[in-house]
Write a protein that holds these residues in place. Structure first.
Motif, PDB file in Angstrom:
ATOM      1  N   SER A  33       0.818  -1.208   0.000  1.00  0.00           N
ATOM      2  CA  SER A  33       0.000   0.000   0.000  1.00  0.00           C
ATOM      3  C   SER A  33       0.854   1.261   0.000  1.00  0.00           C
ATOM      4  O   SER A  33       0.389   2.344  -0.366  1.00  0.00           O
ATOM      5  N   TYR A  34       2.122   1.121   0.382  1.00  0.00           N
ATOM      6  CA  TYR A  34       3.051   2.253   0.353  1.00  0.00           C
ATOM      7  C   TYR A  34       3.943   2.220  -0.885  1.00  0.00           C
ATOM      8  O   TYR A  34       4.105   3.233  -1.581  1.00  0.00           O
ATOM      9  N   ASP A  35       4.531   1.042  -1.144  1.00  0.00           N
ATOM     10  CA  ASP A  35       5.608   0.952  -2.123  1.00  0.00           C
ATOM     11  C   ASP A  35       5.290   0.111  -3.350  1.00  0.00           C
ATOM     12  O   ASP A  35       6.121   0.045  -4.268  1.00  0.00           O
ATOM     13  N   GLY A  36       4.141  -0.553  -3.383  1.00  0.00           N
ATOM     14  CA  GLY A  36       3.805  -1.386  -4.523  1.00  0.00           C
ATOM     15  C   GLY A  36       4.705  -2.601  -4.641  1.00  0.00           C
ATOM     16  O   GLY A  36       5.387  -3.008  -3.710  1.00  0.00           O
ATOM     17  N   GLY A  37       4.721  -3.193  -5.824  1.00  0.00           N
ATOM     18  CA  GLY A  37       5.557  -4.350  -6.084  1.00  0.00           C
ATOM     19  C   GLY A  37       4.878  -5.659  -5.763  1.00  0.00           C
ATOM     20  O   GLY A  37       4.263  -5.803  -4.712  1.00  0.00           O
ATOM     21  N   SER A  38       4.951  -6.616  -6.673  1.00  0.00           N
ATOM     22  CA  SER A  38       4.556  -7.982  -6.348  1.00  0.00           C
ATOM     23  C   SER A  38       5.516  -8.492  -5.277  1.00  0.00           C
ATOM     24  O   SER A  38       6.700  -8.148  -5.278  1.00  0.00           O
ATOM     25  N   ARG A  39       5.013  -9.331  -4.376  1.00  0.00           N
ATOM     26  CA  ARG A  39       5.823  -9.752  -3.225  1.00  0.00           C
ATOM     27  C   ARG A  39       5.837 -11.269  -3.109  1.00  0.00           C
ATOM     28  O   ARG A  39       4.879 -11.948  -3.498  1.00  0.00           O
ATOM     29  N   VAL A  40       6.913 -11.785  -2.550  1.00  0.00           N
ATOM     30  CA  VAL A  40       7.001 -13.201  -2.231  1.00  0.00           C
ATOM     31  C   VAL A  40       7.369 -13.339  -0.759  1.00  0.00           C
ATOM     32  O   VAL A  40       8.197 -12.579  -0.230  1.00  0.00           O
ATOM     33  N   VAL A  41       6.733 -14.299  -0.098  1.00  0.00           N
ATOM     34  CA  VAL A  41       6.985 -14.602   1.313  1.00  0.00           C
ATOM     35  C   VAL A  41       7.220 -16.104   1.404  1.00  0.00           C
ATOM     36  O   VAL A  41       6.427 -16.898   0.880  1.00  0.00           O
ATOM     37  N   ARG A  42       8.304 -16.512   2.048  1.00  0.00           N
ATOM     38  CA  ARG A  42       8.613 -17.939   2.188  1.00  0.00           C
ATOM     39  C   ARG A  42       8.926 -18.275   3.641  1.00  0.00           C
ATOM     40  O   ARG A  42       9.643 -17.527   4.316  1.00  0.00           O
ATOM     41  N   VAL A  43       8.415 -19.409   4.090  1.00  0.00           N
ATOM     42  CA  VAL A  43       8.730 -19.934   5.414  1.00  0.00           C
ATOM     43  C   VAL A  43       8.966 -21.433   5.289  1.00  0.00           C
ATOM     44  O   VAL A  43       8.559 -22.059   4.311  1.00  0.00           O
ATOM     45  N   ALA A  44       9.628 -22.007   6.282  1.00  0.00           N
ATOM     46  CA  ALA A  44       9.914 -23.443   6.267  1.00  0.00           C
ATOM     47  C   ALA A  44       9.834 -23.985   7.685  1.00  0.00           C
ATOM     48  O   ALA A  44      10.292 -23.339   8.637  1.00  0.00           O
ATOM     49  N   LEU A  45       9.289 -25.174   7.830  1.00  0.00           N
ATOM     50  CA  LEU A  45       9.200 -25.800   9.153  1.00  0.00           C
ATOM     51  C   LEU A  45      10.579 -25.980   9.767  1.00  0.00           C
ATOM     52  O   LEU A  45      10.756 -25.790  10.978  1.00  0.00           O
ATOM     53  N   ALA A  46      11.561 -26.352   8.946  1.00  0.00           N
ATOM     54  CA  ALA A  46      12.907 -26.569   9.464  1.00  0.00           C
ATOM     55  C   ALA A  46      13.521 -25.277   9.985  1.00  0.00           C
ATOM     56  O   ALA A  46      14.299 -25.296  10.951  1.00  0.00           O
ATOM     57  N   ARG A  47      13.180 -24.147   9.379  1.00  0.00           N
ATOM     58  CA  ARG A  47      13.697 -22.864   9.871  1.00  0.00           C
ATOM     59  C   ARG A  47      13.029 -22.489  11.181  1.00  0.00           C
ATOM     60  O   ARG A  47      13.680 -21.962  12.111  1.00  0.00           O
ATOM     61  N   THR A  48      11.735 -22.742  11.302  1.00  0.00           N
ATOM     62  CA  THR A  48      11.051 -22.522  12.577  1.00  0.00           C
ATOM     63  C   THR A  48      11.635 -23.435  13.650  1.00  0.00           C
ATOM     64  O   THR A  48      11.808 -23.022  14.804  1.00  0.00           O
ATOM     65  N   ALA A  49      11.968 -24.673  13.277  1.00  0.00           N
ATOM     66  CA  ALA A  49      12.593 -25.602  14.221  1.00  0.00           C
ATOM     67  C   ALA A  49      13.944 -25.083  14.695  1.00  0.00           C
ATOM     68  O   ALA A  49      14.295 -25.201  15.877  1.00  0.00           O
ATOM     69  N   ALA A  50      14.727 -24.499  13.789  1.00  0.00           N
ATOM     70  CA  ALA A  50      16.031 -23.952  14.163  1.00  0.00           C
ATOM     71  C   ALA A  50      15.872 -22.835  15.179  1.00  0.00           C
ATOM     72  O   ALA A  50      16.664 -22.718  16.130  1.00  0.00           O
ATOM     73  N   TRP A  51      14.863 -22.017  14.984  1.00  0.00           N
ATOM     74  CA  TRP A  51      14.581 -20.939  15.950  1.00  0.00           C
ATOM     75  C   TRP A  51      14.207 -21.526  17.299  1.00  0.00           C
ATOM     76  O   TRP A  51      14.707 -21.078  18.348  1.00  0.00           O
ATOM     77  N   LEU A  52      13.341 -22.526  17.303  1.00  0.00           N
ATOM     78  CA  LEU A  52      12.948 -23.160  18.560  1.00  0.00           C
ATOM     79  C   LEU A  52      14.153 -23.776  19.261  1.00  0.00           C
ATOM     80  O   LEU A  52      14.325 -23.627  20.492  1.00  0.00           O
TER      81      LEU A  52
END
Length: 454
Positions: free
Chosen positions: A373-392
């Protein structure tokens, strides 16, 4: 740094917004050696704050509505699949062949809830559909040998690793090098203009259309949350790949469900895409690329789109093209070893990687919409269970804290009639001032709706 501060930073949020978050801490919930309760609270809190921020932006409010995160509501939602009753009947969570097995040198965990995964497991071991036969076959082989053989056959099995063994694995290094929530801009599409908000509840995603191409828990939890916040969510599944009914019911609140063959019905899909604002995918990385569904290809055909992707191991590294589930990621990353006792592997008190990653993905979508809403642009968002596991595993911002006594779980449970029966269900944990408290519609049968926007 507290857990929610870390998550909000990973989402690119303004740190001043954190002052709008309050927490009700309750002791004794989601008990584990690892800080599961803190992770769950942070993921839900950041998601609620992202929703409140977008709602304030769309409604022209002077400040972001206050966010309230209650450990009781969060813990109940993180076990939603266990809380579900359909006409008084509890769902079956794991099939008989989805469990830990002792091998010649350790342990393996398999996932065989879906018929095609069960068949591939049995074929790789060359045994009949009998737990005793599987147990005998496992006992004579090494854990890593079973892992390799089952994956080669298209099945799902993971050898138990200690945290140290996982840290030495090349996939762990790839995962650790990535942010908790990967965010990117794909093009220079113009700034997003939202439809006017109407109604009494503050619905940040009202008027937005979400194509849901996800299965199992993390992706459907994300889209269930977007539906709560007002989005028109249309889940699409291939006709030949049926879903587990109870699993679909648990994550189907607020959505519609349709069947669509991406090859035979390609024109219909492109018509849906042309009017979509968000596409969420949860299949094995690369599996949808042959249909022209990579983020870049989607954004080229629909500039201004937000593409959100969730995977088990991450879309990179030697395991980047592997299938996976929460239970298997716990085994590979050392979580099952940490939570085990008496020589046996254990498990978290909830499928926290699935649920937590789902709320992270929803939060990433909401923040991407705000940024558009400020800057435009198509966006991509990625997450992974293994990355959440690393944080935990890193501590997830373990905080020394007091807390309140835990009231009965019924406080955070609801009941409703639905096309699939009378449901008892976990109520949504995402809450901010003026926001919704319930989904607008109960779940229906899998594939029962037309492949069309409402």
């Amino acid at each position: 740094m507290t857990s929610i501060t870390y998550v909000w930073s990973e989402l690119g949020g303004d740190p001043a917004r954190l002052a709008r978050v309050s927490t009700v801490v309750r002791e004794g919930l989601l008990p584990a050696r690892l800080p599961v309760r803190e992770l769950a609270r942070a993921c839900v809190g950041a998601c609620a704050l992202a929703g409140a921020e977008l709602g304030a932006r769309r409604a022209g409010l002077d400040r972001v509505p206050g966010v309230r995160v209650d450990d009781g509501a969060v813990a109940t939602a993180f076990t939603s699949e266990r809380r579900l009753l359909v006409d008084g009947r509890a769902p079956e969570l794991f099939a008989p062949l989805s469990r830990f097995w002792r091998t010649a040198d350790g342990w393996v965990r398999t996932h065989a809830n879906y018929p095609h995964h069960r068949e591939r497991l049995l074929k790789s071991l060359d045994v009949p559909d009998d737990p005793a036969a599987v147990e005998a076959a496992m006992a004579g082989r090494s854990a890593r040998d079973v892992e390799d053989a089952v994956y080669a056959a298209g099945g799902l099995a993971v050898a138990l690793r200690t945290p140290e063994e996982w840290a030495a694995h090349p996939q762990a290094a790839e995962v650790a090098a990535r942010p908790l929530v990967e965010r990117g801009r794909l093009d220079g599409a113009r700034a997003r203009t939202f439809p006017d908000l109407t109604g009494t509840a503050l619905l940040p995603a009202a008027g937005l259309r979400v194509l849901d191409l996800t299965r199992v828990l993390a992706g459907p939890v994300a889209t269930r949350t977007l539906a709560l916040l007002g989005a028109d969510v249309l889940r699409l599944d291939a006709p030949g790949l049926p879903e587990l009914p109870d699993q679909h019911t648990d994550t189907g609140f607020g959505k519609r469900s349709a069947l669509l063959d991406l090859t035979a019905d390609r024109r219909r899909f492109e018509e849906l895409l042309a009017d979509a604002d968000v596409v969420v995918t949860g299949y094995r990385p690369g599996a949808l690329d042959r249909f022209g569904l990579s983020p870049e290809a989607l954004a080229e055909r629909r500039p201004g789109l937000v593409v959100a992707q969730v995977s088990a191991w991450g879309a990179y590294g030697p395991w980047g093209d592997r299938r996976g589930f929460d239970s298997l990621v716990q085994v590979a990353t050392g979580i099952a070893a940490v939570e085990g006792s008496a020589g046996r592997p254990g498990a978290l008190p909830a499928q926290a990687l699935d649920h937590g990653t789902g709320y992270l993905l929803a939060a990433g979508v909401l923040r991407a919409l705000t940024e558009q809403s400020y800057d435009g642009g198509s966006r991509v968002v990625r997450v992974a269970l293994a990355r959440t596991a690393a944080w935990l595993m890193s501590g997830a911002g373990r905080e020394a804290e007091g807390g309140e006594a835990v009231p009965g779980a019924g406080v955070w449970l609801g009941e409703t009639d639905s096309p699939v029966g009378r449901l008892r269900y976990a109520r949504p944990p995402v809450f901010f001032e003026g926001g919704p408290r319930e989904w607008r519609r109960p779940p229906g049968p899998w594939g029962a709706d037309p492949a069309a926007w409402a």
